[in-house]
Write an enzyme that holds these catalytic residues in place. Structure first.
Site, PDB file in Angstrom:
ATOM      1  N   CYS A 116       0.838  -1.419  -0.036  1.00 24.63           N
ATOM      2  CA  CYS A 116      -0.138   0.005  -0.008  1.00 24.63           C
ATOM      3  C   CYS A 116       0.760   1.129  -0.049  1.00 24.63           C
ATOM      4  O   CYS A 116       0.532   2.237  -0.243  1.00 24.63           O
ATOM      5  CB  CYS A 116      -0.815   0.086   1.072  1.00 24.63           C
ATOM      6  N   HIS A 253      -3.327   7.500   1.678  1.00 26.93           N
ATOM      7  CA  HIS A 253      -3.939   6.108   1.274  1.00 26.93           C
ATOM      8  C   HIS A 253      -5.160   5.708   2.154  1.00 26.93           C
ATOM      9  O   HIS A 253      -5.504   6.134   3.084  1.00 26.93           O
ATOM     10  CB  HIS A 253      -2.590   4.908   1.747  1.00 26.93           C
ATOM     11  N   ASN A 283      -9.845  -0.098  -0.493  1.00 28.41           N
ATOM     12  CA  ASN A 283      -8.453  -0.139  -0.458  1.00 28.41           C
ATOM     13  C   ASN A 283      -7.944  -0.650  -1.695  1.00 28.41           C
ATOM     14  O   ASN A 283      -8.001  -1.821  -1.572  1.00 28.41           O
ATOM     15  CB  ASN A 283      -7.993  -0.945   0.997  1.00 28.41           C
TER      16      ASN A 283
END
Ligand code: UT7
Length: 326
Positions: A116, A253, A283
């Protein structure tokens, strides 16, 4: 003040696959509910790539948009860095597949794997080329098909992720070496390999030869997220020579709305300055920051000259933050 070369973002693009998967859709697959997912994560829907779409296909769509926004053509691209955890193949890099599909005749192309945090890491790597005059038109892409790594019997993870891609064009611009310069101004990158067990995929080419499934101790990751991200944000601001209060837009993020709120609270950031897409994208790992940036640019919030702070944390653990003047 002496003249310095900076890496400026000159174009942004984002791409989401067509299929929308709602929380109710997932409640038919695992024991969950729309209410639980919204309350605990803020997620409403996520996108899923079509079976015949590889990560490079998503990346190419985002890259085309970013190039068009920058007024550049594929022929001019001399560096492609793709941040991804879900490449088309074990090798070659997704970046070289993107290079072929986009039709970029020259240049360097490789992937960065920091899960990520991949987009922040990739920006830093690309900055090493662009701000040294070694690339004149760089594509930095975050692209993921995270839904392909899901264990569809694990309600603790399969509801959290989605597919997508975002891209930026980076070009060298002359600056004065001040915080008024356009371009990438500061970074803080971190990793702690001792926390691998909290978030990983249980397969790989040199272990069991399988792609594997994502495994996460979500509440443990959550515990680290707010503290780690806040430290990296503060360090990136110090590296850039700015104060967090000066930032116009936070582009984080997008893992969980509660993490975004926790970081904002801890750093005294006005939540109205945080660009959030987690409700609609879930996500998307390395794609989430450039997708959020593309959203903020497309709706007119992020304007030329704005000071942006990007941050992320993910498997590794890895985490980091980046300050840039748009
Ligand atoms: O981008 C990479 C980084 N990843 C992240 O940042 C993710 C970080 N973690 C999180 O976002 C949150 O920890 C989660 C959303 C994953 C979980 O939220 P939580 O508030 O930490 O819940 P929990 O893991 O402590 O679980 C609470 C309860 C458990 O039930 P019991 O043991 O209390 O009976 C879980 O089994 O919620 C249950 N649960 C669910 N219930 C309905 C877990 N997943 C689900 C679900 N639907 N999908």
């Amino acid at each position: 003040m002496s003249s310095v070369l900076r890496s400026a973002v000159t174009g942004v693009g984002g791409y989401l696959p067509d299929e929308v998967v709602t929380n109710d859709d997932l409640a038919k697959v695992v024991d969950t509910s729309d209410e639980w997912i919204r309350e605990r994560t803020g997620i409403r829907v996520r996108r899923r790539a079509a079976p015949d779409q590889a990560v490079s296909d998503l990346a190419v769509e985002a890259a085309r948009q970013a190039l068009a926004a920058a007024g550049r053509t594929p022929e001019e691209v001399d560096l492609i860095v793709v941040a991804t955890t879900t490449p088309d193949l074990t090798f070659p890099a997704a970046a070289t597949i993107v290079q072929r599909k986009l039709g970029c005749p020259v240049g360097v192309a490789f992937d960065v794997q920091a899960v990520c945090s991949g987009f922040v890491y990739a920006l830093s790597v690309a900055d090493g080329f662009v701000a040294r005059g070694r690339a004149k038109c760089a594509l930095v892409i975050g692209a993921e098909t995270m839904t392909r790594l899901m264990d569809w019997t694990d309600r603790g993870t399969c509801v959290l992720f989605g597919d997508g891609a975002g891209a930026v064009v980076l070009e060298p611009v002359e600056g004065q070496g001040t915080t008024a310069d356009r371009g990438l101004l500061g970074f803080a990158l971190r990793a702690d390999g001792t926390k691998q067990d909290l978030l990983y995929v249980d397969g790989g080419p040199s272990t069991n030869g399988e792609v594997g499934k994502l495994r996460m101790q979500g509440n443990q990751v959550f515990r680290h997220a707010v503290v780690n991200i806040s430290e990296a944000v503060t360090a990136a601001a110090a590296d850039a020579g700015i104060s967090v209060a000066e930032v116009d837009w936070f582009v984080p993020h997008q893992a969980n709305m509660r993490i975004l709120e926790g970081v904002a609270r801890r750093l005294g950031i006005d939540e109205a300055k945080v660009i959030t897409t987690v409700a609609d994208h879930a996500n998307t790992s390395a794609a989430s920051i450039p997708l959020a940036l593309a959203t903020g640019v497309a709706d007119g919030r992020v304007k030329r000259g704005d000071l942006l702070l990007l941050e992320a944390m993910g498997g590794g653990l890895t985490w980091g933050a980046c300050v840039l003047r748009f």
